[in-house]
Design a protein around this motif. Structure first.
Motif, PDB file in Angstrom:
ATOM      1  N   ASP A  99      -5.403  91.402 -48.883  1.00 47.08           N
ATOM      2  CA  ASP A  99      -5.778  90.709 -47.650  1.00 47.08           C
ATOM      3  C   ASP A  99      -6.507  89.419 -48.011  1.00 47.08           C
ATOM      4  OD1 ASP A  99      -6.117  90.151 -45.014  1.00 47.08           O
ATOM      5  OD2 ASP A  99      -7.618  91.690 -44.620  1.00 47.08           O
ATOM      6  N   LEU A 100      -5.738  88.376 -48.208  1.00 42.97           N
ATOM      7  CA  LEU A 100      -6.274  87.103 -48.665  1.00 42.97           C
ATOM      8  C   LEU A 100      -6.452  86.127 -47.512  1.00 42.97           C
ATOM      9  CD1 LEU A 100      -3.962  86.615 -51.786  1.00 42.97           C
ATOM     10  CD2 LEU A 100      -6.282  87.547 -51.767  1.00 42.97           C
ATOM     11  N   VAL A 101      -7.368  85.196 -47.690  1.00 42.10           N
ATOM     12  CA  VAL A 101      -7.534  84.089 -46.753  1.00 42.10           C
ATOM     13  C   VAL A 101      -7.820  82.838 -47.566  1.00 42.10           C
ATOM     14  CG1 VAL A 101     -10.020  84.498 -46.435  1.00 42.10           C
ATOM     15  CG2 VAL A 101      -8.714  83.287 -44.673  1.00 42.10           C
ATOM     16  N   THR A 102      -7.296  81.714 -47.100  1.00 41.96           N
ATOM     17  CA  THR A 102      -7.491  80.458 -47.819  1.00 41.96           C
ATOM     18  C   THR A 102      -8.051  79.400 -46.876  1.00 41.96           C
ATOM     19  OG1 THR A 102      -5.350  79.445 -47.312  1.00 41.96           O
ATOM     20  CG2 THR A 102      -5.406  81.037 -49.150  1.00 41.96           C
ATOM     21  N   VAL A 134      -1.333  81.034 -41.191  1.00 40.72           N
ATOM     22  CA  VAL A 134      -0.471  81.205 -42.368  1.00 40.72           C
ATOM     23  C   VAL A 134      -0.103  82.679 -42.439  1.00 40.72           C
ATOM     24  CG1 VAL A 134      -0.184  80.909 -44.853  1.00 40.72           C
ATOM     25  CG2 VAL A 134      -1.631  79.304 -43.583  1.00 40.72           C
ATOM     26  N   ASP A 135       1.043  83.016 -41.925  1.00 43.50           N
ATOM     27  CA  ASP A 135       1.540  84.386 -42.016  1.00 43.50           C
ATOM     28  C   ASP A 135       2.287  84.509 -43.342  1.00 43.50           C
ATOM     29  OD1 ASP A 135       2.266  87.026 -40.859  1.00 43.50           O
ATOM     30  OD2 ASP A 135       4.286  86.213 -41.038  1.00 43.50           O
ATOM     31  N   GLY A 136       1.837  85.445 -44.171  1.00 42.64           N
ATOM     32  CA  GLY A 136       2.347  85.512 -45.545  1.00 42.64           C
ATOM     33  C   GLY A 136       1.411  84.772 -46.483  1.00 42.64           C
ATOM     34  N   THR A 137       0.103  84.982 -46.297  1.00 40.10           N
ATOM     35  CA  THR A 137      -0.879  84.274 -47.131  1.00 40.10           C
ATOM     36  C   THR A 137      -0.701  84.621 -48.606  1.00 40.10           C
ATOM     37  OG1 THR A 137      -2.472  84.182 -45.321  1.00 40.10           O
ATOM     38  CG2 THR A 137      -3.341  83.891 -47.531  1.00 40.10           C
ATOM     39  N   ARG A 138      -0.359  85.881 -48.895  1.00 36.02           N
ATOM     40  CA  ARG A 138      -0.160  86.269 -50.296  1.00 36.02           C
ATOM     41  C   ARG A 138       0.952  85.425 -50.934  1.00 36.02           C
ATOM     42  NH1 ARG A 138       2.900  90.631 -52.016  1.00 36.02           N
ATOM     43  NH2 ARG A 138       2.968  91.344 -49.849  1.00 36.02           N
ATOM     44  N   GLN A 139       2.050  85.248 -50.198  1.00 34.40           N
ATOM     45  CA  GLN A 139       3.142  84.421 -50.719  1.00 34.40           C
ATOM     46  C   GLN A 139       2.701  82.962 -50.869  1.00 34.40           C
ATOM     47  OE1 GLN A 139       3.381  86.702 -48.359  1.00 34.40           O
ATOM     48  NE2 GLN A 139       5.097  88.062 -48.823  1.00 34.40           N
ATOM     49  N   PHE A 140       1.929  82.490 -49.890  1.00 33.00           N
ATOM     50  CA  PHE A 140       1.421  81.118 -49.939  1.00 33.00           C
ATOM     51  C   PHE A 140       0.562  80.913 -51.179  1.00 33.00           C
ATOM     52  CE2 PHE A 140      -1.967  78.067 -48.785  1.00 33.00           C
ATOM     53  CZ  PHE A 140      -1.200  76.946 -48.506  1.00 33.00           C
ATOM     54  N   VAL A 141      -0.336  81.852 -51.448  1.00 35.46           N
ATOM     55  CA  VAL A 141      -1.226  81.743 -52.607  1.00 35.46           C
ATOM     56  C   VAL A 141      -0.431  81.741 -53.910  1.00 35.46           C
ATOM     57  CG1 VAL A 141      -3.021  82.971 -53.916  1.00 35.46           C
ATOM     58  CG2 VAL A 141      -3.239  82.696 -51.438  1.00 35.46           C
ATOM     59  N   HIS A 142       0.651  82.526 -53.945  1.00 33.62           N
ATOM     60  CA  HIS A 142       1.456  82.619 -55.165  1.00 33.62           C
ATOM     61  C   HIS A 142       2.445  81.468 -55.317  1.00 33.62           C
ATOM     62  CE1 HIS A 142       0.697  87.240 -55.287  1.00 33.62           C
ATOM     63  NE2 HIS A 142      -0.330  86.537 -55.720  1.00 33.62           N
ATOM     64  N   GLY A 143       2.458  80.561 -54.347  1.00 34.15           N
ATOM     65  CA  GLY A 143       3.346  79.412 -54.456  1.00 34.15           C
ATOM     66  C   GLY A 143       4.764  79.669 -54.003  1.00 34.15           C
TER      67      GLY A 143
END
Length: 281
Positions: free
Chosen positions: A51-54, A105-114
């Motif tokens: 459960d990430l947030v940026t 940002v739905d899919g924050t995990r994917q966003f963080v991983h690029g």
């Protein structure tokens, strides 16, 4: 803004394009400049390792909150990050005021991983009724919209979910087991049967888009958070699909659903998946 005696439908006739512009600007100003450029201090954990947030989530939600409420004075925003900070703000989903339901940002995990598998989700609802939705995947250059009674579109082209091809396994995106109760796990395990090919889901918004496009046959989700589901549910509905909970009832964004639930390309697929989920519980 809604004029005297103007309906939400009339507001949308005048301002749907302005909402789209706001979503695009939020992505251009707050999300994409940080994609694949996030510093360590710009990423935090909320409730667990998945459960990430940026800073992109927070700043895009603030941008959209200001822009959307300016377009529609008297409306309120239920956003994922604001609700995390103040859980009682979620009650606005059940209130009388028009509500913008926002996942910046739905899919924050994917966003963080690029990865490219993330999107911005916005829906407009009132008293539990969804009127319009906007789904923007900026890294994939895809923008999907839906307006109640007027269809769903992807980059201007009408979406029609259709029905699964006879004779092949149903492609079903399912909840990650880390986000399910033991009862929900048993329910989802029932999808591991002949004629069904379940797989872990990615961004909920993009999974709904895949159903609306006919690329995927159904979802099977075990959580209720309106910001993950509102935009996609209307998108699937307006593309000709439908949704059912394990109890055989339409999913309600106001809550109180029997989980898991499914959104599917057509009624027969929804009934098949919901029936399996019920059997497994």
């Amino acid at each position: 803004m809604i004029k005297d005696n103007e309906t939400i439908e009339e507001f949308l006739d005048r301002h749907a394009v302005d909402v789209e512009e706001a979503v695009r600007k939020a992505a251009a100003q707050e999300i994409m400049p940080r994609w694949r450029r996030l510093a360590e201090h710009e990423v935090d954990l909320k409730s667990g390792p998945h459960d990430l947030v940026t800073d992109a989530d927070r700043k895009a939600e603030l941008y959209l909150t200001e822009a959307l409420t300016a377009l529609l004075p008297g409306s309120v925003v239920v956003g994922e990050e604001a609700v995390h900070a103040n859980p009682t703000s979620y009650e606005a989903v059940r209130g009388e005021a028009p509500v913008w339901i926002v996942d910046p940002v739905d899919g924050t995990r994917q966003f963080v991983h690029g990865d490219t598998g993330f999107c911005t989700l916005v829906a407009l609802a009132r008293r539990g009724v969804l009127y319009a939705s906007w789904t923007f995947a900026p890294a994939r250059h895809q923008f999907a919209t839906a307006v109640r009674g007027k269809g769903a579109h992807l980059d201007g082209e009408r979406l029609r979910a259709g029905s699964p091809e006879p004779g092949r396994d149903l492609r079903v995106a399912t909840s990650h087991p880390d986000f399910t109760t033991d009862e929900q796990k048993r329910s989802l395990l029932a999808l591991r049967t002949e004629g069904v090919a379940p797989r872990p889901c990615g961004s909920a918004g993009l999974e709904y888009l895949a159903v609306a496009r006919g690329e995927s046959d159904a979802t099977a989700f075990s959580w209720e958070a309106a910001w993950d589901h509102a935009a996609g549910l209307l998108l699937v509905e307006e593309a000709g699909g439908t949704h059912l909970t394990r109890a055989g009832e339409p999913f309600r964004i106001t809550g109180g659903n029997t989980l898991p639930f499914t959104a599917a390309r057509d009624a027969a697929t929804a009934q098949r998946v919901a029936g399996l989920l019920s059997e497994g519980a």
